[in-house]
Design a protein around this motif. Structure first.
Motif, PDB file in Angstrom:
ATOM      1  N   ILE A  27     -17.785  13.508   6.531  1.00 56.80           N
ATOM      2  CA  ILE A  27     -18.582  14.430   6.465  1.00 56.80           C
ATOM      3  C   ILE A  27     -17.516  15.181   4.956  1.00 56.80           C
ATOM      4  N   GLY A  28     -16.537  15.012   5.366  1.00 57.90           N
ATOM      5  CA  GLY A  28     -15.834  15.657   3.734  1.00 57.90           C
ATOM      6  C   GLY A  28     -16.685  15.969   2.054  1.00 57.90           C
ATOM      7  N   GLY A  29     -15.787  13.961   2.260  1.00 56.76           N
ATOM      8  CA  GLY A  29     -15.929  13.423   1.714  1.00 56.76           C
ATOM      9  C   GLY A  29     -17.701  12.821   0.870  1.00 56.76           C
ATOM     10  N   LEU A  55     -15.492  10.901  -6.590  1.00 52.00           N
ATOM     11  CA  LEU A  55     -14.666  12.111  -6.198  1.00 52.00           C
ATOM     12  C   LEU A  55     -15.013  12.378  -4.519  1.00 52.00           C
ATOM     13  N   GLY A  56     -15.939  11.558  -4.083  1.00 52.18           N
ATOM     14  CA  GLY A  56     -16.287  11.840  -2.286  1.00 52.18           C
ATOM     15  C   GLY A  56     -15.555  10.687  -2.000  1.00 52.18           C
ATOM     16  N   ILE A  57     -15.435   9.560  -2.800  1.00 53.20           N
ATOM     17  CA  ILE A  57     -14.537   8.320  -1.866  1.00 53.20           C
ATOM     18  C   ILE A  57     -12.954   8.895  -1.685  1.00 53.20           C
ATOM     19  N   SER A  58     -12.586   9.388  -2.684  1.00 56.90           N
ATOM     20  CA  SER A  58     -11.338  10.179  -3.429  1.00 56.90           C
ATOM     21  C   SER A  58     -11.170  11.015  -1.914  1.00 56.90           C
ATOM     22  N   ALA A  98      -4.346   5.198  -0.899  1.00 57.99           N
ATOM     23  CA  ALA A  98      -4.398   4.533  -2.151  1.00 57.99           C
ATOM     24  C   ALA A  98      -5.347   3.036  -2.361  1.00 57.99           C
ATOM     25  N   GLY A  99      -5.166   2.690  -1.714  1.00 58.67           N
ATOM     26  CA  GLY A  99      -5.173   1.154  -1.296  1.00 58.67           C
ATOM     27  C   GLY A  99      -7.238   0.968  -1.566  1.00 58.67           C
ATOM     28  N   ILE A 100      -7.589   1.986   0.025  1.00 60.15           N
ATOM     29  CA  ILE A 100      -8.890   1.703   0.164  1.00 60.15           C
ATOM     30  C   ILE A 100      -9.280   2.722  -0.719  1.00 60.15           C
ATOM     31  N   THR A 101      -9.357   3.769  -1.156  1.00 60.76           N
ATOM     32  CA  THR A 101     -10.374   4.212  -2.333  1.00 60.76           C
ATOM     33  C   THR A 101     -10.217   2.996  -3.239  1.00 60.76           C
ATOM     34  N   ALA A 102      -8.945   2.495  -3.872  1.00 59.15           N
ATOM     35  CA  ALA A 102      -9.867   1.268  -4.633  1.00 59.15           C
ATOM     36  C   ALA A 102     -10.261   0.644  -4.391  1.00 59.15           C
ATOM     37  N   VAL A 103     -10.271  -0.269  -3.465  1.00 61.70           N
ATOM     38  CA  VAL A 103     -11.723  -0.904  -3.275  1.00 61.70           C
ATOM     39  C   VAL A 103     -12.836  -0.325  -2.582  1.00 61.70           C
ATOM     40  N   LEU A 104     -13.043   0.902  -2.313  1.00 60.64           N
ATOM     41  CA  LEU A 104     -14.266   1.469  -2.041  1.00 60.64           C
ATOM     42  C   LEU A 104     -15.227   1.833  -3.706  1.00 60.64           C
ATOM     43  N   ALA A 124     -11.534   2.238 -10.801  1.00 62.61           N
ATOM     44  CA  ALA A 124     -11.495   2.197  -9.483  1.00 62.61           C
ATOM     45  C   ALA A 124      -9.180   2.056  -9.100  1.00 62.61           C
ATOM     46  N   LEU A 125      -8.322   1.636 -10.207  1.00 65.08           N
ATOM     47  CA  LEU A 125      -7.250   1.819  -9.578  1.00 65.08           C
ATOM     48  C   LEU A 125      -6.712   2.953 -10.502  1.00 65.08           C
TER      49      LEU A 125
END
Length: 150
Positions: A27-29, A55-58, A98-104, A124-125
């Motif tokens: 919800i926040g993202g 920004l939302g994914i991060s 961090a890995g979740i962010t890069a993959v998404l 992404a990295l």
């Protein structure tokens, strides 16, 4: 003999994230991504959907990571121990968010930004690296919770 492998570290990070507030993170993202894009539409200048989604994914990954270690005394025994390990090893714990962010973020960059395979991977990295630094710093500031929960 007490050293653990990288695989065990990832397992401990995942166990700590098991009780993360995923609904609140989503919800926040999503809200931040929508507001960011909406402001781009309403204000003069171009609206950047890729920036808003990144920004939302991060923020999604950061809320999940910090929410997971915020209450180290909740959850079952394994989750509690994994959260305490995460608070004691914030740099190792922050690798998974961090890995979740890069993959998404990679498919968003690849499909919507049109920078190509390598440019999208770099972006992404880069987003993953920012989440890593922020999550590690915030987890370090929460270390007192690990000492108080013993």
């Amino acid at each position: 003999m007490n050293e653990i492998t990288r695989r065990d570290e990832v397992s401990l990070s995942a166990a700590a994230l098991r009780g993360a507030p995923w609904k609140a993170a989503a919800i926040g993202g999503g809200a931040v991504a929508a507001v960011s894009y909406g402001l781009g539409v309403l204000l003069p200048g171009p609206a950047d959907l890729v920036w808003a989604l990144g920004l939302g994914i991060s923020l999604f990954a950061l809320i999940a990571a910090i929410g997971a270690v915020a209450k180290p005394n909740e959850g079952d025994r394994v989750t509690r121990q994994a959260r305490l390990w995460s608070l004691q090893h914030p740099a190792k714990f922050a690798l998974l968010p961090a890995g979740i962010t890069a993959v998404l973020d990679y498919p968003v960059q690849l499909v919507l930004d049109g920078e190509g395979v390598f440019g999208s991977a770099f972006q992404a990295l880069w987003h993953g690296a920012l989440v890593y630094v922020i999550a590690a710093i915030l987890t370090i500031t929460m270390r007192g919770r690990a000492q108080s929960s013993r």
